[in-house]
Design a protein around this motif. Structure first.
Motif, PDB file in Angstrom:
ATOM      1  N   ARG A 212      -0.673 -17.720  -8.536  1.00 13.60           N
ATOM      2  CA  ARG A 212      -1.130 -18.416  -7.108  1.00 13.60           C
ATOM      3  C   ARG A 212      -1.095 -17.705  -5.513  1.00 13.60           C
ATOM      4  N   ILE A 213      -0.630 -16.767  -5.963  1.00 16.54           N
ATOM      5  CA  ILE A 213      -1.758 -15.693  -5.010  1.00 16.54           C
ATOM      6  C   ILE A 213      -1.931 -14.789  -5.603  1.00 16.54           C
ATOM      7  N   ALA A 214      -2.268 -14.895  -6.402  1.00 15.06           N
ATOM      8  CA  ALA A 214      -3.612 -14.074  -7.044  1.00 15.06           C
ATOM      9  C   ALA A 214      -5.304 -14.696  -6.521  1.00 15.06           C
ATOM     10  N   LEU A 215      -4.909 -16.542  -6.430  1.00 12.56           N
ATOM     11  CA  LEU A 215      -6.341 -16.875  -6.608  1.00 12.56           C
ATOM     12  C   LEU A 215      -7.360 -16.627  -4.972  1.00 12.56           C
ATOM     13  N   GLY A 216      -5.933 -15.504  -4.278  1.00 12.44           N
ATOM     14  CA  GLY A 216      -6.524 -15.434  -2.675  1.00 12.44           C
ATOM     15  C   GLY A 216      -7.393 -15.867  -2.056  1.00 12.44           C
ATOM     16  N   HIS A 217      -6.653 -17.350  -2.083  1.00  9.97           N
ATOM     17  CA  HIS A 217      -6.648 -17.668  -0.940  1.00  9.97           C
ATOM     18  C   HIS A 217      -6.611 -17.705   0.482  1.00  9.97           C
ATOM     19  N   PRO A 218      -7.997 -17.341   1.545  1.00  8.09           N
ATOM     20  CA  PRO A 218      -7.559 -16.410   2.768  1.00  8.09           C
ATOM     21  C   PRO A 218      -6.665 -16.631   3.349  1.00  8.09           C
ATOM     22  N   SER A 219      -5.638 -15.531   3.876  1.00 12.72           N
ATOM     23  CA  SER A 219      -4.225 -16.244   4.752  1.00 12.72           C
ATOM     24  C   SER A 219      -3.988 -14.843   5.162  1.00 12.72           C
ATOM     25  N   PRO A 220      -3.505 -14.764   5.990  1.00 14.43           N
ATOM     26  CA  PRO A 220      -2.719 -13.653   6.545  1.00 14.43           C
ATOM     27  C   PRO A 220      -1.527 -13.361   6.250  1.00 14.43           C
ATOM     28  N   LEU A 221      -0.782 -12.255   6.374  1.00 10.75           N
ATOM     29  CA  LEU A 221       0.577 -11.884   5.778  1.00 10.75           C
ATOM     30  C   LEU A 221       1.443 -12.602   6.704  1.00 10.75           C
ATOM     31  N   SER A 222       2.167 -13.230   5.074  1.00 12.22           N
ATOM     32  CA  SER A 222       3.515 -14.248   5.493  1.00 12.22           C
ATOM     33  C   SER A 222       4.443 -13.701   6.430  1.00 12.22           C
ATOM     34  N   ALA A 223       4.915 -14.296   7.087  1.00 10.44           N
ATOM     35  CA  ALA A 223       6.211 -13.917   8.694  1.00 10.44           C
ATOM     36  C   ALA A 223       7.004 -12.835   7.979  1.00 10.44           C
ATOM     37  N   TYR A 224       7.983 -13.077   6.531  1.00  8.46           N
ATOM     38  CA  TYR A 224       9.251 -12.454   6.314  1.00  8.46           C
ATOM     39  C   TYR A 224       7.984 -11.339   6.052  1.00  8.46           C
ATOM     40  N   SER A 225       6.835 -10.509   5.351  1.00  8.61           N
ATOM     41  CA  SER A 225       6.486  -9.217   5.342  1.00  8.61           C
ATOM     42  C   SER A 225       5.856  -9.053   6.619  1.00  8.61           C
ATOM     43  N   GLU A 226       5.522  -9.287   7.077  1.00  3.01           N
ATOM     44  CA  GLU A 226       5.069  -9.149   8.444  1.00  3.01           C
ATOM     45  C   GLU A 226       6.449  -8.370   9.269  1.00  3.01           C
ATOM     46  N   VAL A 227       7.876  -8.781   9.718  1.00 10.00           N
ATOM     47  CA  VAL A 227       8.646  -8.188   9.859  1.00 10.00           C
ATOM     48  C   VAL A 227       9.205  -7.248   8.297  1.00 10.00           C
ATOM     49  N   MET A 228       8.830  -6.941   7.427  1.00  8.33           N
ATOM     50  CA  MET A 228      10.030  -6.249   6.690  1.00  8.33           C
ATOM     51  C   MET A 228       9.108  -5.319   6.386  1.00  8.33           C
ATOM     52  N   LEU A 229       7.471  -5.216   6.483  1.00  7.32           N
ATOM     53  CA  LEU A 229       6.840  -4.214   6.576  1.00  7.32           C
ATOM     54  C   LEU A 229       6.822  -3.241   7.987  1.00  7.32           C
ATOM     55  N   SER A 230       7.749  -3.596   9.279  1.00  5.57           N
ATOM     56  CA  SER A 230       8.025  -2.186  10.366  1.00  5.57           C
ATOM     57  C   SER A 230       9.072  -1.778   9.848  1.00  5.57           C
ATOM     58  N   ARG A 231      10.199  -2.698   8.545  1.00  2.64           N
ATOM     59  CA  ARG A 231      11.213  -2.292   8.338  1.00  2.64           C
ATOM     60  C   ARG A 231      12.139  -0.798   7.343  1.00  2.64           C
ATOM     61  N   LEU A 232      11.178  -1.434   6.309  1.00  2.00           N
ATOM     62  CA  LEU A 232      11.135  -0.556   4.917  1.00  2.00           C
ATOM     63  C   LEU A 232      11.079   0.655   5.110  1.00  2.00           C
ATOM     64  N   PRO A 233      12.085   1.513   4.758  1.00  2.00           N
ATOM     65  CA  PRO A 233      11.796   3.062   4.552  1.00  2.00           C
ATOM     66  C   PRO A 233      10.482   3.552   3.985  1.00  2.00           C
ATOM     67  N   ILE A 234       9.174   3.302   4.346  1.00  2.00           N
ATOM     68  CA  ILE A 234       7.559   3.920   3.524  1.00  2.00           C
ATOM     69  C   ILE A 234       8.188   5.104   3.111  1.00  2.00           C
ATOM     70  N   LYS A 235       8.501   5.797   4.056  1.00  2.04           N
ATOM     71  CA  LYS A 235       8.549   7.755   4.498  1.00  2.04           C
ATOM     72  C   LYS A 235       9.011   8.022   3.545  1.00  2.04           C
ATOM     73  N   ALA A 236      10.728   7.759   3.610  1.00  3.48           N
ATOM     74  CA  ALA A 236      11.450   8.195   2.193  1.00  3.48           C
ATOM     75  C   ALA A 236      11.026   7.282   0.320  1.00  3.48           C
ATOM     76  N   TRP A 237      10.780   6.158   0.796  1.00  3.90           N
ATOM     77  CA  TRP A 237       9.653   5.783  -0.362  1.00  3.90           C
ATOM     78  C   TRP A 237       9.575   6.637  -1.226  1.00  3.90           C
ATOM     79  N   SER A 238       8.270   6.790  -0.253  1.00  3.48           N
ATOM     80  CA  SER A 238       6.989   7.585  -0.858  1.00  3.48           C
ATOM     81  C   SER A 238       7.258   8.561  -1.407  1.00  3.48           C
ATOM     82  N   GLU A 239       8.363   9.718  -0.849  1.00  5.23           N
ATOM     83  CA  GLU A 239       9.088  11.112  -1.034  1.00  5.23           C
ATOM     84  C   GLU A 239       9.514  11.239  -2.221  1.00  5.23           C
ATOM     85  N   ILE A 240       9.858  10.176  -2.543  1.00  4.55           N
ATOM     86  CA  ILE A 240      11.099   9.207  -3.633  1.00  4.55           C
ATOM     87  C   ILE A 240      10.341   9.133  -5.199  1.00  4.55           C
TER      88      ILE A 240
END
Ligand SMILES: Cc1ncc(COP(=O)(O)O)c(C=O)c1O
Length: 353
Positions: A212-240
């Motif tokens: 269903r996601i692959a159908l690509g209906h024009p849509s903003p980022l979900s509320a859940y992902s919006e919050v998580m995107l600013s919380r995930l330790p991306i820098k540390a993960w990118s080093e791993i």
């Protein structure tokens, strides 16, 4: 992950965040977030069509065909030019209304063309979105959900500070797909930590969500992902990711029949790309790895009718496997994967002799 549930690769489970995990805001490019990479790209092409007169987009011959197909409803002609992970062939001559796409394959960097394109350039930084600093492309985009444990996500930005596409309203079909994906990710996390859940409980949900996601209906980022995107330790993960790749490469150094391709030390790659002698050995190795709980990817099959498809790219697509090196895994996990690959590759090659 409890030991009898050990596995490697495949789709993300819901991550468990520790208190204090926070990503420095500078790591990811600032732009317009969207429901997926293909939605971000489609919004960009529509924006370019309406505001910059884009009429034709040149996409590398080596690229995910599902993504190309999802662009069918955009009023822009799609053409392909010879380009893949091993290098770029001649670039097309830019006519009025042409735009060129370039791809950072596997975090190896953007392949260098022999000359510059005389029109606007879009870059796909899906495989290493935080490695895009220094780009002078007109626009860049990335899928976030493909390299981060998020149920959805994509982003488009302009390294040259050009105006971005306008945000779109939420789309119910996308929101429902995200709900399914979140459920699948939560159940997978419970399964991996030993809960009395069968794999089938999340695999079907996950497959359905992806479709269903692959159908690509024009849509903003979900509320859940919006919050998580600013919380995930991306820098540390990118080093791993960088360290996991390096470790896998060292563990496979000198291994017979298997070669790790690409630069010695790519920055924050999502996968290590392994090459074996033939398509038949590759498929046998992939099947044997699945039996050991190691799920690799083929990035990507290149359909036979693809415009500008080159023999070297077909060979690459048919003889390589992508092994995940993301932050779900420790160095010990990578050692286990490397040892399994060594043992299986040897027995497969001996059988083929
Ligand atoms: C390099 C690359 N670009 C773009 C996309 C599209 O991203 P999404 O699946 O989030 O639409 C993908 C997805 O597979 C990808 O691998």
């Amino acid at each position: 992950m409890v030991d009898d549930r050990w596995e490697h690769g495949s789709t993300f489970h819901l991550p468990r965040l520790e208190s204090g995990d926070k990503m420095p805001s500078a790591v990811l490019p600032k732009g317009l977030t969207a429901g997926s990479g293909r939605i971000a790209l489609a919004l960009l092409l529509q924006h370019g069509h309406e505001n910059h007169g884009w009429k034709r987009v040149w996409i590398p011959s080596y690229y995910c065909s599902d993504v190309v197909e999802s662009l069918a409803r955009i009023p822009i002609q799609i053409r392909r030019y010879p380009c893949g992970p091993l290098g770029t062939g001649p670039l097309p001559v830019a006519l009025d209304g042409d735009v060129l796409m370039r791809v950072n394959y596997y975090g190896w960097g953007i392949p260098d063309p022999e000359h510059t394109f005389g029109g606007p350039v879009i870059e796909d930084h899906t495989h290493a979105p935080w490695g895009a600093a220094g780009s002078d492309a007109d626009y860049s985009f990335a899928s976030l959900r493909k390299t981060l444990p998020l149920p959805d996500g994509g982003v488009v930005w302009s390294p040259r500070s050009l105006p971005l596409p306008s945000p779109v309203p939420p789309h119910t079909a996308h929101e429902q797909a995200v709900e399914l994906r979140l459920a699948a990710m939560a159940l997978k996390a419970a399964y991996l930590s030993g809960a009395g859940i069968e794999k089938d409980a999340f695999r079907e949900l996950d497959r359905e969500a992806e479709e269903r996601i692959a159908l690509g209906h024009p849509s903003p980022l979900s509320a859940y992902s919006e919050v998580m995107l600013s919380r995930l330790p991306i820098k540390a993960w990118s080093e791993i990711r960088t360290e996991n790749h390096h470790h896998l490469r060292s563990e496979l150094a000198g291994a017979p029949f298997v070669t790790v391709l690409g630069p010695e030390r790519p920055t924050s790659p999502p996968v290590a790309v392994l090459q074996v002698a033939s398509e038949c050995s590759r498929d046998a190795l992939r099947a044997a790895l699945i039996r050991e709980g190691i799920y690799t990817a083929i990035l990507w099959p290149i359909p036979s009718g693809t415009e500008a498809r080159r023999p070297e790219d077909v060979e690459f697509s048919r003889t390589t496997l992508a092994v995940h090196v993301d932050a779900r895994y420790t160095l010990d996990d990578m050692t286990r994967v490397a040892r399994t690959i060594r043992a299986l590759a040897r027995s497969i090659e001996l059988e083929a002799e």
